[in-house]
Write a protein that holds these residues in place. Structure first.
Motif, PDB file in Angstrom:
ATOM      1  N   SER A  15      -1.133 -14.946  41.248  1.00  0.00           N
ATOM      2  CA  SER A  15      -0.094 -14.537  40.285  1.00  0.00           C
ATOM      3  C   SER A  15      -0.062 -13.026  40.151  1.00  0.00           C
ATOM      4  N   GLN A  16      -1.236 -12.434  39.987  1.00  0.00           N
ATOM      5  CA  GLN A  16      -1.293 -10.991  39.813  1.00  0.00           C
ATOM      6  C   GLN A  16      -1.028 -10.256  41.128  1.00  0.00           C
ATOM      7  N   SER A  17      -1.422 -10.839  42.246  1.00  0.00           N
ATOM      8  CA  SER A  17      -1.130 -10.231  43.552  1.00  0.00           C
ATOM      9  C   SER A  17       0.367 -10.230  43.828  1.00  0.00           C
ATOM     10  N   CYS A  18       1.026 -11.357  43.568  1.00  0.00           N
ATOM     11  CA  CYS A  18       2.475 -11.450  43.789  1.00  0.00           C
ATOM     12  C   CYS A  18       3.240 -10.499  42.872  1.00  0.00           C
ATOM     13  N   ALA A  19       2.714 -10.255  41.684  1.00  0.00           N
ATOM     14  CA  ALA A  19       3.381  -9.375  40.725  1.00  0.00           C
ATOM     15  C   ALA A  19       3.528  -7.962  41.267  1.00  0.00           C
ATOM     16  N   MET A  20       2.657  -7.572  42.191  1.00  0.00           N
ATOM     17  CA  MET A  20       2.627  -6.187  42.668  1.00  0.00           C
ATOM     18  C   MET A  20       3.413  -5.938  43.955  1.00  0.00           C
ATOM     19  N   VAL A  21       4.125  -6.937  44.448  1.00  0.00           N
ATOM     20  CA  VAL A  21       4.946  -6.757  45.651  1.00  0.00           C
ATOM     21  C   VAL A  21       6.309  -6.223  45.213  1.00  0.00           C
ATOM     22  N   PRO A  22       6.706  -5.038  45.723  1.00  0.00           N
ATOM     23  CA  PRO A  22       7.931  -4.398  45.232  1.00  0.00           C
ATOM     24  C   PRO A  22       9.217  -4.966  45.846  1.00  0.00           C
ATOM     25  N   GLY A  23      10.326  -4.585  45.225  1.00  0.00           N
ATOM     26  CA  GLY A  23      11.652  -4.836  45.768  1.00  0.00           C
ATOM     27  C   GLY A  23      12.103  -6.283  45.750  1.00  0.00           C
ATOM     28  N   GLY A  24      13.214  -6.506  46.436  1.00  0.00           N
ATOM     29  CA  GLY A  24      13.800  -7.839  46.524  1.00  0.00           C
ATOM     30  C   GLY A  24      12.868  -8.842  47.167  1.00  0.00           C
ATOM     31  N   VAL A  25      12.093  -8.386  48.149  1.00  0.00           N
ATOM     32  CA  VAL A  25      11.129  -9.278  48.793  1.00  0.00           C
ATOM     33  C   VAL A  25      10.130  -9.794  47.758  1.00  0.00           C
ATOM     34  N   GLY A  26       9.662  -8.909  46.890  1.00  0.00           N
ATOM     35  CA  GLY A  26       8.732  -9.305  45.838  1.00  0.00           C
ATOM     36  C   GLY A  26       9.358 -10.286  44.858  1.00  0.00           C
ATOM     37  N   ASP A  27      10.633 -10.054  44.508  1.00  0.00           N
ATOM     38  CA  ASP A  27      11.325 -10.975  43.592  1.00  0.00           C
ATOM     39  C   ASP A  27      11.361 -12.387  44.179  1.00  0.00           C
ATOM     40  N   TYR A  28      11.693 -12.490  45.454  1.00  0.00           N
ATOM     41  CA  TYR A  28      11.742 -13.800  46.108  1.00  0.00           C
ATOM     42  C   TYR A  28      10.351 -14.406  46.256  1.00  0.00           C
ATOM     43  N   LEU A  29       9.373 -13.574  46.564  1.00  0.00           N
ATOM     44  CA  LEU A  29       8.001 -14.058  46.700  1.00  0.00           C
ATOM     45  C   LEU A  29       7.499 -14.633  45.377  1.00  0.00           C
ATOM     46  N   ARG A  30       7.734 -13.911  44.276  1.00  0.00           N
ATOM     47  CA  ARG A  30       7.279 -14.384  42.969  1.00  0.00           C
ATOM     48  C   ARG A  30       7.934 -15.702  42.589  1.00  0.00           C
ATOM     49  N   VAL A  31       9.245 -15.805  42.727  1.00  0.00           N
ATOM     50  CA  VAL A  31       9.905 -17.047  42.329  1.00  0.00           C
ATOM     51  C   VAL A  31       9.486 -18.190  43.256  1.00  0.00           C
ATOM     52  N   GLY A  32       9.264 -17.900  44.530  1.00  0.00           N
ATOM     53  CA  GLY A  32       8.785 -18.931  45.455  1.00  0.00           C
ATOM     54  C   GLY A  32       7.382 -19.403  45.095  1.00  0.00           C
ATOM     55  N   TYR A  33       6.510 -18.458  44.781  1.00  0.00           N
ATOM     56  CA  TYR A  33       5.140 -18.810  44.386  1.00  0.00           C
ATOM     57  C   TYR A  33       5.157 -19.649  43.111  1.00  0.00           C
ATOM     58  N   TYR A  34       5.934 -19.224  42.129  1.00  0.00           N
ATOM     59  CA  TYR A  34       5.977 -19.971  40.869  1.00  0.00           C
ATOM     60  C   TYR A  34       6.692 -21.313  41.020  1.00  0.00           C
ATOM     61  N   HIS A  35       7.616 -21.392  41.943  1.00  0.00           N
ATOM     62  CA  HIS A  35       8.256 -22.684  42.224  1.00  0.00           C
ATOM     63  C   HIS A  35       7.206 -23.687  42.703  1.00  0.00           C
ATOM     64  N   LEU A  36       6.229 -23.201  43.446  1.00  0.00           N
ATOM     65  CA  LEU A  36       5.170 -24.070  43.970  1.00  0.00           C
ATOM     66  C   LEU A  36       4.040 -24.317  42.972  1.00  0.00           C
ATOM     67  N   THR A  37       3.843 -23.419  42.014  1.00  0.00           N
ATOM     68  CA  THR A  37       2.649 -23.519  41.175  1.00  0.00           C
ATOM     69  C   THR A  37       2.900 -23.855  39.709  1.00  0.00           C
ATOM     70  N   LEU A  38       4.019 -23.436  39.142  1.00  0.00           N
ATOM     71  CA  LEU A  38       4.279 -23.732  37.736  1.00  0.00           C
ATOM     72  C   LEU A  38       4.688 -25.188  37.573  1.00  0.00           C
ATOM     73  N   ALA A  39       4.623 -25.665  36.341  1.00  0.00           N
ATOM     74  CA  ALA A  39       5.086 -27.023  36.051  1.00  0.00           C
ATOM     75  C   ALA A  39       6.548 -27.169  36.479  1.00  0.00           C
ATOM     76  N   GLU A  40       7.335 -26.095  36.345  1.00  0.00           N
ATOM     77  CA  GLU A  40       8.731 -26.079  36.778  1.00  0.00           C
ATOM     78  C   GLU A  40       9.181 -24.640  36.916  1.00  0.00           C
ATOM     79  N   CYS A  41       9.876 -24.320  37.984  1.00  0.00           N
ATOM     80  CA  CYS A  41      10.468 -22.991  38.162  1.00  0.00           C
ATOM     81  C   CYS A  41      11.634 -23.108  39.131  1.00  0.00           C
ATOM     82  N   SER A  42      12.827 -22.809  38.641  1.00  0.00           N
ATOM     83  CA  SER A  42      14.025 -22.900  39.466  1.00  0.00           C
ATOM     84  C   SER A  42      14.069 -21.760  40.476  1.00  0.00           C
ATOM     85  N   MET A  43      14.465 -22.083  41.687  1.00  0.00           N
ATOM     86  CA  MET A  43      14.604 -21.068  42.732  1.00  0.00           C
ATOM     87  C   MET A  43      15.782 -20.127  42.465  1.00  0.00           C
TER      88      MET A  43
END
Length: 172
Positions: A15-43
């Motif tokens: 979670s903290q590693s993904c938070a530090m990835v900049p730009g649009g790539v980071g935005d997609y990485l974070r939502v993708g990671y949370y889509h896989l790990t949170l109880a629910e997270c919309s893409m």
């Protein structure tokens, strides 16, 4: 919830590693990671640089925007809600307790805080209680008690200064 979401130290590291990835790539990485790990997270949501969820039990609805440098606990965030940069949505008010000698213990209450759909949480706001649908929380406000739907609340502690429900019913 994947294995990453069930093993707390692994979840926290990524979670903290993904938070530090900049730009649009980071935005997609974070939502993708949370889509896989949170109880629910919309893409269809966006989670900006420096923001992370401290608990995998969180839920993020569709079209949610979370600004930069937000820290979110056991939150349930409704569809279409926007959270400005620097906001914190904590897991209630009693996350740490003191014993009789005054020492801290992390055996407090972690509760789910619900933010309704179509809300706006202002910059640097701290939310520790539920916020009703279509509600605006002003910048730097501290929400310590539930805020009803269709309200505007500001201050520390946050107080309702206006109800938008009456305004909506006045406009045809």
């Amino acid at each position: 919830m994947s294995l990453f979401g069930r093993v707390k130290p692994i979840y926290t590291f990524f979670s903290q590693s993904c938070a530090m990835v900049p730009g649009g790539v980071g935005d997609y990485l974070r939502v993708g990671y949370y889509h896989l790990t949170l109880a629910e997270c919309s893409m269809s949501s966006r989670i900006s640089f420096g923001s992370f969820f401290a608990h995998p039990q969180a839920r993020v609805g569709a079209r949610v925007y979370i600004g930069s440098y937000c820290i979110l606990g056991k939150a349930v965030i409704g569809d279409g809600t926007q959270v400005a940069s620097g906001a914190q949505i904590l897991s209630g008010q009693h996350q740490h307790i003191r014993d009789s000698s005054g020492a801290f213990h992390e055996a407090g209450d972690f509760v789910s805080v619900t933010i309704g759909p179509d809300c706006w949480i202002g910059a640097a706001a701290i939310v520790m209680a539920d916020v009703g649908a279509r509600t605006t929380i002003g910048a730097a406000s501290v929400v310590t008690r539930p805020i009803p739907p269709d309200s505007v609340a500001v201050g520390s502690p946050a107080r309702v200064v206006r109800s938008t429900q009456a305004e909506l019913s006045d406009n045809p």
